[in-house]
Motif scaffolding. Structure first.
Motif, PDB file in Angstrom:
ATOM      1  N   SER A  52       3.179 -13.950   2.271  1.00 31.15           N
ATOM      2  CA  SER A  52       3.704 -14.607   1.071  1.00 31.15           C
ATOM      3  C   SER A  52       4.537 -13.639   0.243  1.00 31.15           C
ATOM      4  N   ASN A  53       4.505 -12.371   0.623  1.00 36.53           N
ATOM      5  CA  ASN A  53       5.335 -11.339   0.022  1.00 36.53           C
ATOM      6  C   ASN A  53       5.685 -10.328   1.107  1.00 36.53           C
ATOM      7  N   VAL A  54       6.355  -9.257   0.734  1.00 36.56           N
ATOM      8  CA  VAL A  54       6.695  -8.196   1.682  1.00 36.56           C
ATOM      9  C   VAL A  54       5.989  -6.925   1.235  1.00 36.56           C
ATOM     10  N   LYS A  55       5.238  -6.311   2.148  1.00 35.69           N
ATOM     11  CA  LYS A  55       4.458  -5.130   1.789  1.00 35.69           C
ATOM     12  C   LYS A  55       4.758  -4.000   2.769  1.00 35.69           C
ATOM     13  N   TRP A  56       5.217  -2.861   2.208  1.00 36.47           N
ATOM     14  CA  TRP A  56       5.459  -1.662   3.001  1.00 36.47           C
ATOM     15  C   TRP A  56       4.311  -0.682   2.764  1.00 36.47           C
ATOM     16  N   THR A  57       3.677  -0.204   3.821  1.00 39.47           N
ATOM     17  CA  THR A  57       2.583   0.759   3.710  1.00 39.47           C
ATOM     18  C   THR A  57       3.012   2.069   4.363  1.00 39.47           C
ATOM     19  N   PHE A  58       3.115   3.127   3.556  1.00 36.78           N
ATOM     20  CA  PHE A  58       3.603   4.418   4.030  1.00 36.78           C
ATOM     21  C   PHE A  58       2.442   5.315   4.464  1.00 36.78           C
ATOM     22  N   VAL A  59       2.720   6.188   5.412  1.00 27.94           N
ATOM     23  CA  VAL A  59       1.717   7.138   5.887  1.00 27.94           C
ATOM     24  C   VAL A  59       1.429   8.180   4.811  1.00 27.94           C
ATOM     25  N   LYS A  60       2.486   8.652   4.138  1.00 25.72           N
ATOM     26  CA  LYS A  60       2.349   9.635   3.067  1.00 25.72           C
ATOM     27  C   LYS A  60       2.815   9.031   1.744  1.00 25.72           C
ATOM     28  N   ALA A  61       2.323   9.589   0.643  1.00 25.78           N
ATOM     29  CA  ALA A  61       2.729   9.120  -0.685  1.00 25.78           C
ATOM     30  C   ALA A  61       4.214   9.383  -0.901  1.00 25.78           C
ATOM     31  N   ILE A  62       4.883   8.432  -1.560  1.00 22.31           N
ATOM     32  CA  ILE A  62       6.311   8.556  -1.818  1.00 22.31           C
ATOM     33  C   ILE A  62       6.559   8.744  -3.314  1.00 22.31           C
ATOM     34  N   ASN A  63       7.765   9.172  -3.638  1.00 26.00           N
ATOM     35  CA  ASN A  63       8.155   9.369  -5.034  1.00 26.00           C
ATOM     36  C   ASN A  63       8.340   8.005  -5.700  1.00 26.00           C
TER      37      ASN A  63
ATOM     38  N   VAL B 205      17.769 -11.360  -2.494  1.00 21.96           N
ATOM     39  CA  VAL B 205      16.728 -12.166  -3.124  1.00 21.96           C
ATOM     40  C   VAL B 205      16.195 -11.420  -4.346  1.00 21.96           C
ATOM     41  N   THR B 206      16.098 -12.108  -5.472  1.00 22.05           N
ATOM     42  CA  THR B 206      15.521 -11.484  -6.658  1.00 22.05           C
ATOM     43  C   THR B 206      14.001 -11.498  -6.561  1.00 22.05           C
ATOM     44  N   GLY B 207      13.377 -10.512  -7.190  1.00 22.47           N
ATOM     45  CA  GLY B 207      11.927 -10.434  -7.147  1.00 22.47           C
ATOM     46  C   GLY B 207      11.419  -9.207  -7.878  1.00 22.47           C
ATOM     47  N   ASN B 208      10.130  -8.953  -7.756  1.00 24.78           N
ATOM     48  CA  ASN B 208       9.473  -7.861  -8.457  1.00 24.78           C
ATOM     49  C   ASN B 208       8.995  -6.824  -7.449  1.00 24.78           C
ATOM     50  N   VAL B 209       9.443  -5.565  -7.600  1.00 23.47           N
ATOM     51  CA  VAL B 209       9.055  -4.475  -6.707  1.00 23.47           C
ATOM     52  C   VAL B 209       8.049  -3.584  -7.428  1.00 23.47           C
ATOM     53  N   THR B 210       6.876  -3.369  -6.819  1.00 25.35           N
ATOM     54  CA  THR B 210       5.837  -2.557  -7.451  1.00 25.35           C
ATOM     55  C   THR B 210       5.282  -1.550  -6.449  1.00 25.35           C
ATOM     56  N   ILE B 211       4.576  -0.539  -6.975  1.00 24.22           N
ATOM     57  CA  ILE B 211       3.914   0.454  -6.136  1.00 24.22           C
ATOM     58  C   ILE B 211       2.481   0.620  -6.624  1.00 24.22           C
ATOM     59  N   ASP B 212       1.552   0.863  -5.706  1.00 24.47           N
ATOM     60  CA  ASP B 212       0.149   0.976  -6.101  1.00 24.47           C
ATOM     61  C   ASP B 212      -0.172   2.398  -6.558  1.00 24.47           C
ATOM     62  N   SER B 213      -1.424   2.628  -6.978  1.00 17.32           N
ATOM     63  CA  SER B 213      -1.812   3.916  -7.553  1.00 17.32           C
ATOM     64  C   SER B 213      -1.816   5.046  -6.530  1.00 17.32           C
ATOM     65  N   THR B 214      -1.949   4.731  -5.226  1.00 18.07           N
ATOM     66  CA  THR B 214      -1.913   5.780  -4.199  1.00 18.07           C
ATOM     67  C   THR B 214      -0.493   6.222  -3.892  1.00 18.07           C
ATOM     68  N   LYS B 215       0.478   5.458  -4.380  1.00 20.45           N
ATOM     69  CA  LYS B 215       1.902   5.701  -4.137  1.00 20.45           C
ATOM     70  C   LYS B 215       2.251   5.606  -2.647  1.00 20.45           C
ATOM     71  N   LYS B 216       1.482   4.766  -1.939  1.00 18.93           N
ATOM     72  CA  LYS B 216       1.731   4.547  -0.516  1.00 18.93           C
ATOM     73  C   LYS B 216       2.087   3.099  -0.190  1.00 18.93           C
ATOM     74  N   ILE B 217       1.772   2.171  -1.089  1.00 14.09           N
ATOM     75  CA  ILE B 217       1.990   0.749  -0.807  1.00 14.09           C
ATOM     76  C   ILE B 217       2.988   0.173  -1.806  1.00 14.09           C
TER      77      ILE B 217
END
Length: 293
Positions: free
Chosen positions: A210-221, A241-253
């Motif tokens: 229902s959304n797009v989720k990128w999960t990184f191996v290492k934390a990103i800036n 496409v307009t939308g809302n881009v967010t990052i989680d507290s681990t800076k990986k998702i």
């Protein structure tokens, strides 16, 4: 003799915050009040007095080094929280900065717009008050039963050498252009053929539901988490496409929640190469196609 005629100005028509690191501009029209107080380096006054006579006086003047600003807003915009409080927007809300650590909050320019009124209440022109190089403070929370929560955002504006503490301009119209309205965005009601679409490389995996989720191996800036680096667009004509881009507290998702998508259309979700948090390099870009239903 010159007679001075004052300018009748009223209201906070618009607020504008420009992140001086990412250069993102956010606008909001829900500000209720702004208290702007000068921060002064106080002068001194030495008086040479002999008994009941003052012989001489040596005085140095107060010097303004900036302004302390308290902005009262009628709504609770998480984008302003992230800039001023120093935390991050997550896929399901907001998280404040980690306790016990020094936070490098982004400096920002605060522009407040008022309006000059005519005797019949018509707007003659707008007045912009600009305060550069603000740094936010932790946000205070005050809740009261039976009343709306009205947040207060505090910051210190400290101009650099050679700059002025405040800039006032007279404008015929309010700012338009490349701005981001500070309003909740994203519905999360997208559906894709197959239910789930995935793709991965050595640095990142992407999942589309229902959304797009990128999960990184290492934390990103987190400064690289922008609409320009994480894009969803039509395959046919590259309409973004307009939308809302967010990052989680681990800076990986990183999560993209679309405002709206069309059914039966092929889209491309792209994460461009971004910097790793430890400055050891960049990630590998990734693309994935999916069809909505």
């Amino acid at each position: 003799m010159t007679e001075l005629e004052g300018m009748p100005i009223a209201n906070i028509v618009l607020g504008e915050i420009i992140d001086e690191v990412t250069q993102k501009t956010y606008i909001f029209d829900t500000a209720d009040k702004a208290d702007v107080k000068p921060d002064l380096s106080a002068g001194k006054e030495d008086i040479l007095r002999v008994k009941n006579r003052i012989i001489a006086m040596n005085r140095t003047e107060d010097i303004c080094i900036g302004y302390d600003i308290k902005l009262t807003n009628n709504t609770f915009p998480t984008e302003l929280m992230a800039i001023i409080d120093g935390g991050i927007i997550t896929s399901d809300g907001y998280e404040g900065p980690e306790v016990g650590k020094v936070i490098e909050r982004h400096p920002f320019t605060l522009n407040l717009y008022s309006e000059e009124k005519d005797y019949d209440s018509e707007t003659l022109q707008y007045v912009q008050f600009a305060f550069k190089h603000n740094k936010g403070k932790p946000v205070e929370f005050k809740f009261e039963d039976g009343k709306f929560f009205v947040p207060e955002f505090e910051s210190h504006s400290r101009p650099k050498k050679g700059e002025k503490p405040v800039y006032i301009k007279f404008l015929k119209q309010l700012p338009t252009g490349d701005t981001v309205p500070v309003t909740p965005t994203g519905t999360g009601d997208m559906a894709v053929v197959g239910g789930t679409v995935t793709q991965s490389n050595s640095d990142v995996g992407v999942t589309v539901t229902s959304n797009v989720k990128w999960t990184f191996v290492k934390a990103i800036n987190q400064d690289d988490v922008t609409a320009g680096n994480f894009v969803v667009k039509k395959k046919s004509d590259s309409t973004v496409v307009t939308g809302n881009v967010t990052i989680d507290s681990t800076k990986k998702i990183v999560t993209f929640i679309p405002t709206s998508v069309e059914k039966g259309v092929v889209y491309i979700a792209e994460a461009k190469a971004v910097n790793l948090l430890d400055a050891s390099g960049t990630t590998t870009a990734i693309l994935v196609e999916f069809t909505t239903m």
